[in-house]
Design a protein around this motif. Sequence first.
Motif, PDB file in Angstrom:
ATOM      1  N   HIS A   1     -26.721  11.818  11.225  1.00 45.77           N
ATOM      2  CA  HIS A   1     -27.354  12.364  12.421  1.00 45.77           C
ATOM      3  C   HIS A   1     -26.314  13.073  13.297  1.00 45.77           C
ATOM      4  CE1 HIS A   1     -30.812  11.376  15.482  1.00 45.77           C
ATOM      5  NE2 HIS A   1     -30.582  12.662  15.382  1.00 45.77           N
TER       6      HIS A   1
ATOM      7  N   HIS B   1     -35.704  12.365  11.008  1.00 43.90           N
ATOM      8  CA  HIS B   1     -34.322  12.139  10.558  1.00 43.90           C
ATOM      9  C   HIS B   1     -33.644  11.025  11.347  1.00 43.90           C
ATOM     10  CE1 HIS B   1     -33.228  15.475  13.616  1.00 43.90           C
ATOM     11  NE2 HIS B   1     -32.700  14.366  14.086  1.00 43.90           N
TER      12      HIS B   1
ATOM     13  N   ASP C   1     -34.858   9.966  20.341  1.00 50.31           N
ATOM     14  CA  ASP C   1     -35.129  10.965  19.307  1.00 50.31           C
ATOM     15  C   ASP C   1     -36.253  10.454  18.404  1.00 50.31           C
ATOM     16  OD1 ASP C   1     -35.035  12.855  17.302  1.00 50.31           O
ATOM     17  OD2 ASP C   1     -32.851  12.823  17.096  1.00 50.31           O
TER      18      ASP C   1
HETATM   19 FE   LIG Z   1     -31.996  14.093  15.981  1.00 49.34          FE
END
Ligand SMILES: [Fe+2]
Lengths: 229, 191
Positions: free
Chosen positions: A60, A198, A194
């Motif tokens: 990430h 992902h 987030d």
């Molecule tokens: Fe991200």
Amino acid sequence: MSSTLLRTSGFRSALRASTAPKRAGIAGATFIRGKATLPDLTYDYGALEPAISGKIMELHHKNHHQTYVTSFNNFSEQIAEAKAKEDIAAQIALQPLINFHGGGHINHTLFWENLAPTSQGGGQPPAGGLAKAINESYGSLDALKEKFNAALAGIQGSGWAWLVQDTQTGAVGIKTYANQDAVVGQFRPILGIDAWEHAYYLQYQNRKAEYFKNIWDVVNWKAAEKRFQ
Amino acid sequence: MELHHSKHHQTYVTNLNAAVKSQQEAIQSSDIPAQVSQQQAFRFNAGGHINHSLFWQNLAPASSAEAKSSAAPKLLVKIKQTWGDEKAFLDAFKTTLLGIQGSGWGWLVKVQVGQEERLTIVTTKDQDPVVGKGEVPILGVDMWEHAYYLQYLNGKAAYVENIWNVINWKTAEERYLGKQADAFKALKAGL
Ligand SMILES: [Fe+2]
Ligand SMILES: [Fe+2]
């Protein structure tokens, strides 16, 4: 940036071959001669386990965030050229790419800061003015988390949920943003999560509710307090 | 594939059925604000169901005859007429897929423009489906991260490259020669 956040920088540099600068800029985003650069983390990739796996953190940070930084610099250069040539159509065409990659850079920079290992205060509840504002708006921290997780779960596609402060009223609230849209304008980012796949897929696959539940164990409320005004 | 089908697609179906149920209740009680507020949940989950249903059908094992573009002779003629050659088409499709910001899909679509039928490459965000008037989705590629992340991680360019080995050109040919309702036929059967 507090001394706590900077304390382990020597250790961190050893983790990655990185040319990241030592100076922290606005909101922790760092710049060298006008170029955005990938900020260092103040903790090891594996330090947020078990909430977030080291593998996810590494990919990430080192891959996803780096791509936003590289692309932002690339499109910034292109838009500067378009400006120099007074090519308005090209500037307009590049704007969404600046928003997307610039947003990706800003959002992730804020995100890394508002996470911390439990040994560095992760999960410790907020204090002071922020705690008061949360209680005023939501009744309790647990009630906020519940609403925040519902907002995260409700995102259709890729995006973020943020605890924001309304710069007009000072009140805090939860807002979701699509893709890499950044918290700018009327609202001030306090804490972001987030919700792109992902961010959790390698560890949680389709069980994103578990990710949303567990991430609170590594939320750095101290960083959130510093953003709150 | 297993997670994608048995978990993700299933979730869209489950949520779609719930959305249909609450919409029916809102219609029965003439609750117009409720009907309006439920539209997005319906659109998202219905789109997820439609898109994934089309997606599974337009994939085939790489070793099968369907996975060769020769299984779509008439479509190929139109592709060459539109993009020059098959490679130019593939390059354009891949570039479009990689340009998607966030979650979404890339589609080859047949569009009726007046008397003429044209091919075009379009993207739809999140789970928006291709259901416009005169539009027939011929093949779709899922660009949500869940479609490739376990295998390709952030290397989505490799996913976009390799997916062409498992495209079911036979299905694409059938959709190209058919009408919009034909493309969605399996959907009706599945409800
Ligand atoms: Fe991200
Ligand atoms: Fe999917």
